[in-house]
Design an enzyme around this catalytic site. Structure first.
Site, mmCIF file in Angstrom:
data_model
loop_
_atom_site.group_PDB
_atom_site.id
_atom_site.type_symbol
_atom_site.label_atom_id
_atom_site.label_comp_id
_atom_site.label_asym_id
_atom_site.label_seq_id
_atom_site.Cartn_x
_atom_site.Cartn_y
_atom_site.Cartn_z
ATOM 1 N N LYS A 112 0.863 -1.187 0.000
ATOM 2 C CA LYS A 112 0.000 0.000 0.000
ATOM 3 C C LYS A 112 0.894 1.229 0.000
ATOM 4 O O LYS A 112 1.930 1.241 0.650
ATOM 5 C CB LYS A 112 -0.925 0.024 1.220
ATOM 6 N N GLU A 181 -9.487 7.728 3.546
ATOM 7 C CA GLU A 181 -9.445 8.075 4.973
ATOM 8 C C GLU A 181 -9.981 9.487 5.235
ATOM 9 O O GLU A 181 -9.593 10.454 4.559
ATOM 10 C CB GLU A 181 -8.000 7.957 5.493
#
Ligand code: KIV
Length: 257
Positions: A112, A181
């Site tokens: 990631k 997020e």
């Protein structure tokens, strides 16, 4: 759960919500493996396990050690390891070098990285060379200083358009999914409809294709303040204190055996 590779994970978009959690250790990976579709060895380990103030000081070596432990604890699971700050932003070549180290040393399935449009070239470079990439947009903790602190992203029109553009660019570049997020919930829902790869929300919308949390946060493991979006399912730190105190009393009274 049945997911052990990226293809299965991607195929679940639109079928059912994806359950994702972080793990940094062998034992935690083992405990959560059966309940999760994806385990992330997040660089949040710098803050949660090492008491750092941000994720910025985390190194590739730390990610490799913890990544290996997690894969050992959950080797049938889809495990993704974070690339830490400074290990991929310089160039696609640097990102490939760091990713290949992580894949070789840990046995994980994917990496990631944080970034949107500005990382699209790197994501394309990696995916074309056999490195599956989960991207991370919205609030990017490695850029906390540039964001001006931990805050909701996409509340203004300009910021919302930029996050949408990031999502479209990284999906086109070949990311197999994206963590979103601290993004305004209507925007996260819009992105989820627009892109064909799974969106994984954290402090974003329930409309995302899946959700992720830091496992220690949901378990109330540390007793430290957690972000307002975290639902705590238990308060393990209290149970630990009680148990350790009982042990202390037993040792002091010579009755622990
Ligand atoms: O580092 C991390 O643990 C993360 C998740 C919280 C998404 O990036």
């Amino acid at each position: 759960m049945t997911v052990s590779n990226i293809r299965d994970f991607m195929n679940l978009k639109g079928e059912r919500p994806l359950v994702c959690l972080t793990a940094y250790t062998y034992y935690m990976a083992n405990l959560i493996a059966d309940s999760t579709d994806l385990i992330l060895v997040g660089d949040s380990l710098g803050m949660v396990q090492y008491g750092m103030k941000t994720t910025v000081p985390v190194t590739l070596e730390m990610m490799a050690y913890h990544g290996e432990a997690v894969v050992n604890g959950a080797d049938q699971s889809l495990v993704v390891v974070d690339l830490p700050f400074g290990s991929y932003q310089e160039s696609p070549e640097q990102a490939f070098h760091s990713s290949s180290q992580i894949l070789k040393l840990t046995g994980c399935a994917a990496v990631k990285l944080e970034g949107g449009e500005e990382m699209a070239e790197t994501i394309e470079y990696l995916t074309k060379r056999g490195v599956p990439v989960l991207a991370h947009i919205g609030l990017k903790p490695q850029s906390v200083h540039a964001h001006g602190g931990y805050r909701m992203i996409g509340k203004t029109g300009d910021e919302a358009s930029a996050v949408m553009n990031d999502a479209v660019c990284i999906a086109q570049a070949g990311a197999f999914g994206m963590v979103i997020e601290c993004v305004d919930s209507a925007l996260a829902a819009k992105i989820t409809k627009k892109v064909t790869v799974p969106t994984i929300g954290i402090g974003a919308s329930n409309e995302c294709d899946g959700q992720i949390l830091v496992t220690e946060d949901l378990l109330g493991m540390t007793g430290a303040k957690v972000p307002s979006f975290v639902k705590q399912y238990t308060e393990l730190h209290k149970e630990i204190s009680v148990a350790v105190d009982k042990y202390k009393q037993d040792v002091l009274s010579r009755s622990s055996n």
